[in-house]
Scaffold this motif. Structure first.
Motif, mmCIF file in Angstrom:
data_model
loop_
_atom_site.group_PDB
_atom_site.id
_atom_site.type_symbol
_atom_site.label_atom_id
_atom_site.label_comp_id
_atom_site.label_asym_id
_atom_site.label_seq_id
_atom_site.Cartn_x
_atom_site.Cartn_y
_atom_site.Cartn_z
ATOM 1 N N ALA A 185 -8.710 -12.650 17.070
ATOM 2 C CA ALA A 185 -7.954 -11.396 17.072
ATOM 3 C C ALA A 185 -6.583 -11.578 16.422
ATOM 4 O O ALA A 185 -6.117 -10.710 15.681
ATOM 5 N N GLU A 186 -5.944 -12.706 16.693
ATOM 6 C CA GLU A 186 -4.643 -12.960 16.073
ATOM 7 C C GLU A 186 -4.781 -13.141 14.573
ATOM 8 O O GLU A 186 -3.918 -12.710 13.805
ATOM 9 N N TYR A 187 -5.845 -13.798 14.139
ATOM 10 C CA TYR A 187 -6.090 -13.927 12.699
ATOM 11 C C TYR A 187 -6.290 -12.551 12.072
ATOM 12 O O TYR A 187 -5.786 -12.271 10.980
ATOM 13 N N ALA A 188 -7.018 -11.681 12.751
ATOM 14 C CA ALA A 188 -7.276 -10.340 12.215
ATOM 15 C C ALA A 188 -5.971 -9.558 12.083
ATOM 16 O O ALA A 188 -5.723 -8.918 11.055
ATOM 17 N N VAL A 189 -5.127 -9.605 13.093
ATOM 18 C CA VAL A 189 -3.852 -8.886 13.051
ATOM 19 C C VAL A 189 -2.943 -9.495 11.983
ATOM 20 O O VAL A 189 -2.291 -8.771 11.226
ATOM 21 N N GLY A 190 -2.909 -10.811 11.896
ATOM 22 C CA GLY A 190 -2.102 -11.473 10.877
ATOM 23 C C GLY A 190 -2.571 -11.155 9.472
ATOM 24 O O GLY A 190 -1.762 -10.911 8.575
ATOM 25 N N THR A 191 -3.876 -11.134 9.272
ATOM 26 C CA THR A 191 -4.433 -10.800 7.961
ATOM 27 C C THR A 191 -4.132 -9.358 7.594
ATOM 28 O O THR A 191 -3.763 -9.054 6.454
ATOM 29 N N LEU A 192 -4.270 -8.457 8.553
ATOM 30 C CA LEU A 192 -3.966 -7.052 8.307
ATOM 31 C C LEU A 192 -2.492 -6.867 7.949
ATOM 32 O O LEU A 192 -2.159 -6.123 7.024
ATOM 33 N N GLY A 193 -1.620 -7.563 8.654
ATOM 34 C CA GLY A 193 -0.183 -7.488 8.354
ATOM 35 C C GLY A 193 0.134 -8.031 6.975
ATOM 36 O O GLY A 193 0.932 -7.452 6.231
ATOM 37 N N ALA A 194 -0.496 -9.138 6.603
ATOM 38 C CA ALA A 194 -0.267 -9.724 5.282
ATOM 39 C C ALA A 194 -0.767 -8.792 4.182
ATOM 40 O O ALA A 194 -0.112 -8.642 3.139
ATOM 41 N N CYS A 195 -1.902 -8.161 4.401
ATOM 42 C CA CYS A 195 -2.439 -7.215 3.411
ATOM 43 C C CYS A 195 -1.529 -5.994 3.271
ATOM 44 O O CYS A 195 -1.308 -5.507 2.158
ATOM 45 N N ALA A 196 -1.003 -5.503 4.373
ATOM 46 C CA ALA A 196 -0.089 -4.361 4.323
ATOM 47 C C ALA A 196 1.187 -4.718 3.577
ATOM 48 O O ALA A 196 1.681 -3.936 2.757
ATOM 49 N N LEU A 197 1.712 -5.904 3.826
ATOM 50 C CA LEU A 197 2.903 -6.356 3.124
ATOM 51 C C LEU A 197 2.627 -6.512 1.629
ATOM 52 O O LEU A 197 3.425 -6.089 0.791
ATOM 53 N N ALA A 198 1.482 -7.089 1.283
ATOM 54 C CA ALA A 198 1.115 -7.261 -0.123
ATOM 55 C C ALA A 198 0.957 -5.912 -0.816
ATOM 56 O O ALA A 198 1.394 -5.740 -1.965
ATOM 57 N N ALA A 199 0.364 -4.951 -0.143
ATOM 58 C CA ALA A 199 0.195 -3.619 -0.739
ATOM 59 C C ALA A 199 1.550 -2.957 -0.973
ATOM 60 O O ALA A 199 1.770 -2.332 -2.023
ATOM 61 N N GLY A 200 2.452 -3.103 -0.027
ATOM 62 C CA GLY A 200 3.795 -2.543 -0.193
ATOM 63 C C GLY A 200 4.544 -3.184 -1.343
ATOM 64 O O GLY A 200 5.180 -2.497 -2.147
ATOM 65 N N LEU A 201 4.468 -4.502 -1.446
ATOM 66 C CA LEU A 201 5.129 -5.197 -2.552
ATOM 67 C C LEU A 201 4.516 -4.832 -3.889
ATOM 68 O O LEU A 201 5.228 -4.681 -4.887
ATOM 69 N N TYR A 202 3.202 -4.657 -3.923
ATOM 70 C CA TYR A 202 2.526 -4.256 -5.160
ATOM 71 C C TYR A 202 3.023 -2.884 -5.613
ATOM 72 O O TYR A 202 3.280 -2.671 -6.793
ATOM 73 N N LYS A 203 3.172 -1.964 -4.652
ATOM 74 C CA LYS A 203 3.670 -0.627 -4.989
ATOM 75 C C LYS A 203 5.083 -0.696 -5.564
ATOM 76 O O LYS A 203 5.408 0.006 -6.516
ATOM 77 N N VAL A 204 5.916 -1.543 -4.985
ATOM 78 C CA VAL A 204 7.294 -1.660 -5.456
ATOM 79 C C VAL A 204 7.331 -2.280 -6.856
ATOM 80 O O VAL A 204 8.007 -1.779 -7.758
#
Length: 61
Positions: free
Chosen positions: A21-40
């Motif tokens: 579960a922690e891996y899933a939350v960490g992966t989701l957070g990393a993907c969200a951060l990557a998507a935000g940086l990609y948009k910027v």
């Protein structure tokens, strides 16, 4: 409450790794951060600024 080895339950326990579960939350957070940086980075303002910077650096005398 004691464990079969004689140690008290819960004491001296090491939670060194992450659970699934922690891996899933960490992966989701990393993907969200990557998507935000990609948009910027792909925004028109950033692309224009980087292009201008490179153009000035390459044509500097």
């Amino acid at each position: 409450m004691r464990r079969p080895g004689g140690r008290p339950a819960g004491k001296g326990r090491s939670d060194a790794g992450m659970t699934t579960a922690e891996y899933a939350v960490g992966t989701l957070g990393a993907c969200a951060l990557a998507a935000g940086l990609y948009k910027v980075v792909t925004s028109a303002a950033v692309i224009g600024t980087l292009t201008d910077l490179l153009d000035r650096a390459l044509h500097a005398t």
